[in-house]
Design a protein around this motif. Structure first.
Motif, PDB file in Angstrom:
ATOM      1  N   TYR A  95       0.840  -1.195   0.000  1.00  0.00           N
ATOM      2  CA  TYR A  95       0.000   0.000   0.000  1.00  0.00           C
ATOM      3  C   TYR A  95       0.875   1.245   0.000  1.00  0.00           C
ATOM      4  O   TYR A  95       1.897   1.286   0.682  1.00  0.00           O
ATOM      5  N   LEU A 122      -2.470   4.080   2.922  1.00  0.00           N
ATOM      6  CA  LEU A 122      -2.426   3.715   4.344  1.00  0.00           C
ATOM      7  C   LEU A 122      -2.986   4.819   5.225  1.00  0.00           C
ATOM      8  O   LEU A 122      -3.708   4.555   6.194  1.00  0.00           O
ATOM      9  N   LEU A 181      -6.747   4.709   4.862  1.00  0.00           N
ATOM     10  CA  LEU A 181      -7.296   3.514   5.518  1.00  0.00           C
ATOM     11  C   LEU A 181      -7.257   3.665   7.035  1.00  0.00           C
ATOM     12  O   LEU A 181      -8.253   3.382   7.712  1.00  0.00           O
ATOM     13  N   GLN A 197      -9.184  -6.111  -1.159  1.00  0.00           N
ATOM     14  CA  GLN A 197      -7.998  -5.563  -0.486  1.00  0.00           C
ATOM     15  C   GLN A 197      -8.396  -4.709   0.711  1.00  0.00           C
ATOM     16  O   GLN A 197      -7.777  -4.797   1.778  1.00  0.00           O
ATOM     17  N   TRP A 250      -7.667  -5.653   4.595  1.00  0.00           N
ATOM     18  CA  TRP A 250      -6.901  -4.676   5.382  1.00  0.00           C
ATOM     19  C   TRP A 250      -7.637  -4.386   6.689  1.00  0.00           C
ATOM     20  O   TRP A 250      -7.025  -4.367   7.761  1.00  0.00           O
ATOM     21  N   ASN A 291      -7.439  -7.404   9.052  1.00  0.00           N
ATOM     22  CA  ASN A 291      -6.115  -7.484   9.662  1.00  0.00           C
ATOM     23  C   ASN A 291      -5.908  -6.394  10.711  1.00  0.00           C
ATOM     24  O   ASN A 291      -5.339  -6.638  11.773  1.00  0.00           O
ATOM     25  N   LYS A 292      -6.388  -5.204  10.407  1.00  0.00           N
ATOM     26  CA  LYS A 292      -6.241  -4.067  11.328  1.00  0.00           C
ATOM     27  C   LYS A 292      -7.034  -4.307  12.613  1.00  0.00           C
ATOM     28  O   LYS A 292      -6.535  -4.043  13.710  1.00  0.00           O
TER      29      LYS A 292
END
Length: 90
Positions: free
Chosen positions: A35, A40, A43, A71, A75, A78-79
């Motif tokens: 990214y 980033l 996001l 994606q 993301w 995962n975050k």
């Protein structure tokens, strides 16, 4: 007859190219997404507002950042996982 499928057609896969050598039958992974700092930043900013995105929000964010919805979804997953792990540690 016009093509009605909303998704672009996938190119045909080469039989030898979609499996790992060794014949175990596991498909090759896509390379890890890198990214940009701008992506980033956006996001992370959005994650601070809300940890969960509704489908239209995800579609809009993905389009805005030039990413796929998958994606963006991964993301966020995962975050959230990383965030919960940090919160658990104190």
């Amino acid at each position: 007859i016009p093509h009605l499928s909303p998704e672009p057609e996938k190119p045909p896969t080469v039989p030898s190219g979609d499996l790992r050598p060794g014949g175990k039958g596991k498909k090759l992974r896509k390379p890890r997404t890198i990214y940009s700092s701008l992506q980033l930043q956006a996001l992370n900013q959005r994650f601070q507002q809300t940890q969960y995105l509704a489908l239209p929000e995800r579609a809009e964010l993905a389009a805005h950042l030039g990413l796929t919805q998958t994606q963006v979804k991964i993301w966020f997953q995962n975050k959230r996982s990383k965030y919960k792990k940090i919160m658990k540690q104190g």
